[in-house]
Design an enzyme around this catalytic site. Structure first.
Site, PDB file in Angstrom:
ATOM      1  N   HIS A   1      -5.850  -7.476  -0.627  1.00  0.00           N
ATOM      2  CA  HIS A   1      -6.134  -6.185  -0.752  1.00  0.00           C
ATOM      3  C   HIS A   1      -5.476  -5.591  -1.899  1.00  0.00           C
ATOM      4  O   HIS A   1      -4.526  -6.079  -2.240  1.00  0.00           O
ATOM      5  CB  HIS A   1      -5.721  -5.105   0.403  1.00  0.00           C
TER       6      HIS A   1
ATOM      7  N   ASP B   1      -2.138 -10.776  -2.723  1.00  0.00           N
ATOM      8  CA  ASP B   1      -2.700 -10.375  -1.276  1.00  0.00           C
ATOM      9  C   ASP B   1      -4.384  -9.839  -1.408  1.00  0.00           C
ATOM     10  O   ASP B   1      -4.751  -9.678  -2.795  1.00  0.00           O
ATOM     11  CB  ASP B   1      -2.145  -8.868  -0.772  1.00  0.00           C
TER      12      ASP B   1
ATOM     13  N   ASP C   1      -4.384 -13.135   3.184  1.00  0.00           N
ATOM     14  CA  ASP C   1      -5.381 -12.729   3.630  1.00  0.00           C
ATOM     15  C   ASP C   1      -6.503 -13.274   2.987  1.00  0.00           C
ATOM     16  O   ASP C   1      -7.700 -12.604   3.303  1.00  0.00           O
ATOM     17  CB  ASP C   1      -5.321 -11.147   4.422  1.00  0.00           C
TER      18      ASP C   1
ATOM     19  N   HIS D   1       0.701  -1.235  -0.126  1.00  0.00           N
ATOM     20  CA  HIS D   1       0.103  -0.104  -0.069  1.00  0.00           C
ATOM     21  C   HIS D   1       0.836   1.268  -0.029  1.00  0.00           C
ATOM     22  O   HIS D   1       0.150   2.375  -0.075  1.00  0.00           O
ATOM     23  CB  HIS D   1      -0.962  -0.043   1.235  1.00  0.00           C
TER      24      HIS D   1
HETATM   25  C1  6XA Z   1      -7.542  -1.241   6.830  1.00  0.00           C
HETATM   26  C2  6XA Z   1      -7.306  -2.579   6.230  1.00  0.00           C
HETATM   27  C3  6XA Z   1      -5.812  -2.508   6.118  1.00  0.00           C
HETATM   28  C4  6XA Z   1      -5.449  -3.746   5.009  1.00  0.00           C
HETATM   29  C5  6XA Z   1      -3.920  -4.177   5.248  1.00  0.00           C
HETATM   30  C6  6XA Z   1      -3.743  -5.262   4.220  1.00  0.00           C
HETATM   31  N1  6XA Z   1      -7.498  -1.332   8.125  1.00  0.00           N
HETATM   32  N2  6XA Z   1      -3.156  -5.054   3.048  1.00  0.00           N
HETATM   33  O1  6XA Z   1      -3.588  -6.356   4.495  1.00  0.00           O
HETATM   34  O2  6XA Z   1      -2.909  -6.048   2.350  1.00  0.00           O
HETATM   35 ZN    ZN Z   2      -4.092  -7.310   2.689  1.00  0.00          ZN
END
Ligand code: 6XA
Ligand code: ZN
Length: 346
Positions: free
Chosen positions: A198, A196, A285, A160
């Site tokens: 996200h 991932d 995840d 991110h």
């Molecule tokens: C918001 C979610 C953060 C996602 C973190 C993550 N609190 N990114 O696993 O791949």
């Molecule tokens: Zn993630």
């Protein structure tokens, strides 16, 4: 497969993040890496080695200098202002507000350089993120030196983090640093495959206008899921980078069958690009038991994912991203790596 690991990740131990209207204990915590390391060892994946030190120079190829200077100094400035508690931002720019001035105040700069309230800066953040960057670049170097694959077991994660922003538990983009390292060592084209849960909005932003690094991402649809503002199917890159970003958003509830169909699209694009090497942003995840995610992978599906990555037949650097079902995280991550190795051996 070699695992590159440093204990320095322990230095990043946030106390709380804002989630669903509550301050809750950070999901992104040291136990995550410890349990994966235990599993790497008990499964006999291969040697665990320490990273080499790269210094700040290669980081500045991927990240903005003002941002890196901010990260290095943020904790001390925060403590001078507010005392010894996690540094969290309180306000952000809306699109039409001016970005001309970098705020002088630490609170202003936390907002200026971040995009969420879930990513605390702590006393050890800078130490931990430097070590993670070193692990990712070391893994890249080992692969270029002839290892068929290597795994950077890192936290905090990176995908991110953009050129000049942090969020989603990420500060420096470890996968982008690995990709850039391989470019600098003479690879003409690198593909980054992000599996991932996200969307890897930071990696996308870093390579958005480039045709030498292909970014392919399978993730939960941003219409439903964090990071919300990035990862739609119509985001394809710009300028000479047009066509070198491929987003494959999938709905909540996605299991291996549906994922595998999208993976085939991703694999075809990567094969057409004919890269010299592959960087995999490896989040677990997507697991059914993940506390903040809504895909439905079973632990065995991670073996299938590893085999599918091996099907690309590329020198491969795995870089750890998310995954918060801590008890299962070691098994799930090592399943990807073991599934990769057994398929690669044939
Ligand atoms: C918001 C979610 C953060 C996602 C973190 C993550 N609190 N990114 O696993 O791949
Ligand atoms: Zn993630």
């Amino acid at each position: 497969m070699i695992t590159v690991y440093s204990d320095a990740h322990h230095a990043q131990e946030g106390r709380a993040e804002l989630n669903d209207g509550q301050l809750v204990p950070c999901y992104e915590k040291p136990a995550r890496a410890r349990i994966v390391l235990d599993r790497v060892r008990s499964a006999g994946l291969g040697p665990v080695i320490a990273p080499d030190p790269y210094g700040v120079e290669p980081i500045l190829e991927v990240h903005d200098k003002g941002y890196v200077d901010f990260l290095a100094a943020a904790w001390d400035e925060w403590v001078a202002e507010h005392g010894d508690r996690d540094a969290l931002p309180l306000n952000w720019l809306a699109p039409n507000m001016h970005r001309r001035h970098v705020p002088a105040s630490i609170d202003g700069r936390l907002g200026y350089y971040s995009f969420d309230a879930g990513t605390p800066i702590t006393a050890g953040t800078w130490t931990a993120v430097r070590a993670a960057a070193d692990c990712a670049m070391t893994a890249a170097d080992r692969v270029l030196d002839g290892e068929p694959a290597a795994y950077a077991l890192v936290r905090p994660p990176g995908h991110h983090a953009g050129r000049a922003f942090y969020g989603g538990y990420c500060f420096l983009n470890n996968a982008a640093l690995a990709a850039q390292r391989m470019r600098d060592r003479g690879c003409a084209r690198i593909a980054v495959l992000d599996v991932d849960y996200h969307h890897g909005n930071g990696t996308q932003e870093i390579f958005w206008r480039r045709s030498d690094v292909l970014f392919v991402c399978l993730h939960a649809d941003p219409r439903q899921e964090f990071p919300y503002f990035s990862g739609h199917a119509d985001e394809e890159g710009e300028g000479i980078g047009q066509g070198f970003t491929l987003n494959l958003p999938l709905p909540w509830g996605t299991g291996w069958e549906e994922y595998a169909a999208a993976f085939r699209v991703a694999a075809a694009r990567i094969a057409a690009f004919a890269p010299d090497a592959l960087v995999v942003s490896l989040g677990a995840d997507t697991f059914i038991g993940d506390p903040i995610s809504r895909f439905r992978f079973q632990s065995d599906d991670f073996l299938r994912l590893g085999a599918a990555v091996a099907g690309l037949s590329l020198p491969t650097v795995f870089v750890q991203e998310g995954g918060y079902a801590v008890e299962a995280l070691g098994v799930n991550v090592v399943n990807v790596l073991a599934g990769f190795e057994s398929a690669a051996r044939g």
